[in-house]
Motif scaffolding. Structure first.
Motif, PDB file in Angstrom:
ATOM      1  N   THR A  95       0.924  -1.330   0.219  1.00  0.00           N
ATOM      2  CA  THR A  95       0.065   0.184   0.264  1.00  0.00           C
ATOM      3  C   THR A  95       0.948   1.357  -0.539  1.00  0.00           C
ATOM      4  O   THR A  95       0.400   2.207  -0.898  1.00  0.00           O
ATOM      5  CB  THR A  95      -0.769  -0.333   1.354  1.00  0.00           C
ATOM      6  OG1 THR A  95      -1.889  -1.155   1.314  1.00  0.00           O
ATOM      7  CG2 THR A  95      -1.484   1.316   1.632  1.00  0.00           C
ATOM      8  N   LEU A  96       1.748   1.502   0.523  1.00  0.00           N
ATOM      9  CA  LEU A  96       2.702   2.337   0.410  1.00  0.00           C
ATOM     10  C   LEU A  96       3.485   2.544  -0.450  1.00  0.00           C
ATOM     11  O   LEU A  96       3.482   3.660  -1.012  1.00  0.00           O
ATOM     12  CB  LEU A  96       4.061   2.284   1.831  1.00  0.00           C
ATOM     13  CG  LEU A  96       5.392   3.325   1.827  1.00  0.00           C
ATOM     14  CD1 LEU A  96       4.523   4.421   2.173  1.00  0.00           C
ATOM     15  CD2 LEU A  96       6.276   2.595   3.112  1.00  0.00           C
ATOM     16  N   ALA A 100       1.774   6.444  -6.794  1.00  0.00           N
ATOM     17  CA  ALA A 100       0.058   5.669  -7.787  1.00  0.00           C
ATOM     18  C   ALA A 100      -0.060   7.261  -8.695  1.00  0.00           C
ATOM     19  O   ALA A 100      -0.402   6.991 -10.053  1.00  0.00           O
ATOM     20  CB  ALA A 100      -1.009   6.647  -6.872  1.00  0.00           C
ATOM     21  N   GLU A 101       0.879   8.163  -8.776  1.00  0.00           N
ATOM     22  CA  GLU A 101       0.735   9.699  -9.369  1.00  0.00           C
ATOM     23  C   GLU A 101       2.388   9.441 -10.425  1.00  0.00           C
ATOM     24  O   GLU A 101       1.763  10.587 -11.438  1.00  0.00           O
ATOM     25  CB  GLU A 101       0.731  10.823  -8.802  1.00  0.00           C
ATOM     26  CG  GLU A 101      -0.806  11.000  -7.955  1.00  0.00           C
ATOM     27  CD  GLU A 101      -0.797  12.330  -7.412  1.00  0.00           C
ATOM     28  OE1 GLU A 101       0.027  13.185  -7.611  1.00  0.00           O
ATOM     29  OE2 GLU A 101      -1.446  12.551  -6.829  1.00  0.00           O
ATOM     30  N   TYR A 116      -0.521   1.390 -12.449  1.00  0.00           N
ATOM     31  CA  TYR A 116      -0.373   0.129 -11.298  1.00  0.00           C
ATOM     32  C   TYR A 116       0.011  -1.257 -11.964  1.00  0.00           C
ATOM     33  O   TYR A 116       1.216  -1.929 -10.849  1.00  0.00           O
ATOM     34  CB  TYR A 116      -2.015  -0.884 -11.472  1.00  0.00           C
ATOM     35  CG  TYR A 116      -2.221  -2.069 -10.394  1.00  0.00           C
ATOM     36  CD1 TYR A 116      -2.554  -1.251  -9.580  1.00  0.00           C
ATOM     37  CD2 TYR A 116      -1.641  -3.104 -10.696  1.00  0.00           C
ATOM     38  CE1 TYR A 116      -2.836  -2.539  -8.827  1.00  0.00           C
ATOM     39  CE2 TYR A 116      -2.765  -4.450 -10.552  1.00  0.00           C
ATOM     40  CZ  TYR A 116      -2.638  -4.034  -9.117  1.00  0.00           C
ATOM     41  OH  TYR A 116      -3.049  -4.480  -7.897  1.00  0.00           O
ATOM     42  N   THR A 169       4.831   8.533   3.471  1.00  0.00           N
ATOM     43  CA  THR A 169       5.496   8.071   2.444  1.00  0.00           C
ATOM     44  C   THR A 169       7.081   7.683   2.387  1.00  0.00           C
ATOM     45  O   THR A 169       7.390   7.615   3.151  1.00  0.00           O
ATOM     46  CB  THR A 169       5.263   9.188   1.310  1.00  0.00           C
ATOM     47  OG1 THR A 169       6.344  10.141   1.642  1.00  0.00           O
ATOM     48  CG2 THR A 169       4.471  10.142   1.155  1.00  0.00           C
ATOM     49  N   PHE A 171       1.953   1.944  -4.026  1.00  0.00           N
ATOM     50  CA  PHE A 171       0.759   2.583  -4.298  1.00  0.00           C
ATOM     51  C   PHE A 171       0.628   4.131  -4.145  1.00  0.00           C
ATOM     52  O   PHE A 171      -0.076   4.897  -5.159  1.00  0.00           O
ATOM     53  CB  PHE A 171      -0.189   1.338  -4.428  1.00  0.00           C
ATOM     54  CG  PHE A 171      -0.217   0.010  -4.776  1.00  0.00           C
ATOM     55  CD1 PHE A 171      -0.454   0.093  -6.326  1.00  0.00           C
ATOM     56  CD2 PHE A 171      -0.356  -1.265  -4.267  1.00  0.00           C
ATOM     57  CE1 PHE A 171      -0.273  -1.020  -6.793  1.00  0.00           C
ATOM     58  CE2 PHE A 171       0.072  -2.217  -5.333  1.00  0.00           C
ATOM     59  CZ  PHE A 171      -0.054  -2.296  -6.100  1.00  0.00           C
ATOM     60  N   ASN A 172       0.533   4.308  -2.459  1.00  0.00           N
ATOM     61  CA  ASN A 172       0.202   5.611  -2.447  1.00  0.00           C
ATOM     62  C   ASN A 172       1.761   6.373  -3.177  1.00  0.00           C
ATOM     63  O   ASN A 172       1.592   7.731  -2.968  1.00  0.00           O
ATOM     64  CB  ASN A 172       0.172   5.412  -0.873  1.00  0.00           C
ATOM     65  CG  ASN A 172      -1.048   5.148  -0.700  1.00  0.00           C
ATOM     66  OD1 ASN A 172      -1.901   4.970  -1.185  1.00  0.00           O
ATOM     67  ND2 ASN A 172      -0.673   4.602   1.147  1.00  0.00           N
ATOM     68  N   THR A 173       2.956   5.902  -2.852  1.00  0.00           N
ATOM     69  CA  THR A 173       3.964   6.751  -3.084  1.00  0.00           C
ATOM     70  C   THR A 173       3.480   6.833  -4.359  1.00  0.00           C
ATOM     71  O   THR A 173       4.071   8.220  -5.133  1.00  0.00           O
ATOM     72  CB  THR A 173       5.213   6.478  -2.796  1.00  0.00           C
ATOM     73  OG1 THR A 173       5.296   5.937  -1.226  1.00  0.00           O
ATOM     74  CG2 THR A 173       6.119   7.453  -3.035  1.00  0.00           C
ATOM     75  N   ASP A 195       0.375   7.744   9.052  1.00  0.00           N
ATOM     76  CA  ASP A 195       0.618   8.609   7.766  1.00  0.00           C
ATOM     77  C   ASP A 195       1.511   9.113   7.228  1.00  0.00           C
ATOM     78  O   ASP A 195       1.844  10.282   7.428  1.00  0.00           O
ATOM     79  CB  ASP A 195      -0.739   8.987   7.628  1.00  0.00           C
ATOM     80  CG  ASP A 195      -1.175   9.795   6.514  1.00  0.00           C
ATOM     81  OD1 ASP A 195      -0.764   8.648   5.206  1.00  0.00           O
ATOM     82  OD2 ASP A 195      -1.576  10.300   6.364  1.00  0.00           O
TER      83      ASP A 195
END
Length: 209
Positions: free
Chosen positions: A29-30, A36-37, A41, A123, A32-34, A121
């Motif tokens: 998840t970390l 993602a932009e 995927y 990154t 993907f959150n980092t 929370d």
């Protein structure tokens, strides 16, 4: 305790903290959150897979990296002691550097606790830039120039304690007070550290986008 035992203990502690950090702080998840932009995927999944496949290399390199660091620091200290006493003692200086190195286990532990308990929370950039009780904590790391991050991280409470521990050990080698031994540390380890920081800053500037 002999040097081999202390080295083994240091390697084990660093490997343990590394495993705990990867297990507790690093997750899919970390990533993907980092990213993602920035990445798709599929690209993020590829990064995660590759990172996990090569994770063991980081653990395997711990002894080599630590030994190189200790050897360089010992060389600096030995030269400093030699110029002061006209006596070269690499083994004794290595012991001083080795014992002092254990202080850097504290910020590694504090970093794990901080992100696991307080700043949940975060990154990957937060993990990479964070250093407990350092000057970097007074700034927004996202606004700091990349070449300044390492020097600001290096200016921390534990580095100061490390200097004191080195000076204490050197004082026993040169049989002098802490003031004179601190001068030896500043002239030897301090000079080497400045050169290292300059190299890191140069590389960072050269390869920064």
């Amino acid at each position: 305790m002999n040097n081999y035992f202390l080295l083994s203990l240091l390697f084990l502690a660093l490997a343990t903290f590394g495993i705990l950090s990867n297990y507790i702080l690093i997750s899919d998840t970390l990533y993907f959150n980092t990213f993602a932009e920035q990445l798709t995927y599929e690209q993020i999944e590829a990064v995660i897979t590759q990172t996990k496949e090569w994770q063991w290399v980081g653990y395997a390199l711990i002894p080599l990296i630590v030994l190189i660091k200790l050897t360089l620091i010992t060389a600096c200290l030995s030269l400093g002691v030699y110029f002061f006493t006209n006596h070269f003692s690499f083994k004794a200086a290595f012991r001083v550097a080795l014992e002092a190195e254990f202080v850097f286990l504290i910020p590694v532990f504090l970093k794990i606790v901080w992100f696991a308990v307080f700043q949940t929370d975060y990154t990957l950039q937060d993990l990479q830039s964070f250093y407990p009780l350092s000057a970097l904590n007074f700034f927004d790391s996202t606004q700091v120039q990349p070449w300044l991050i390492y020097p600001l991280q290096l200016f921390n409470v534990f580095e100061i304690i490390y200097w004191v521990l080195l000076a204490k050990g050197i004082s026993q080698l040169i049989e002098h007070d802490m003031g004179k031994s601190m001068e030896v540390v500043m002239a030897s380890y301090g000079t080497g550290l400045l050169l290292w920081v300059a190299v890191v800053m140069f590389i960072t500037v050269s390869y920064s986008p």
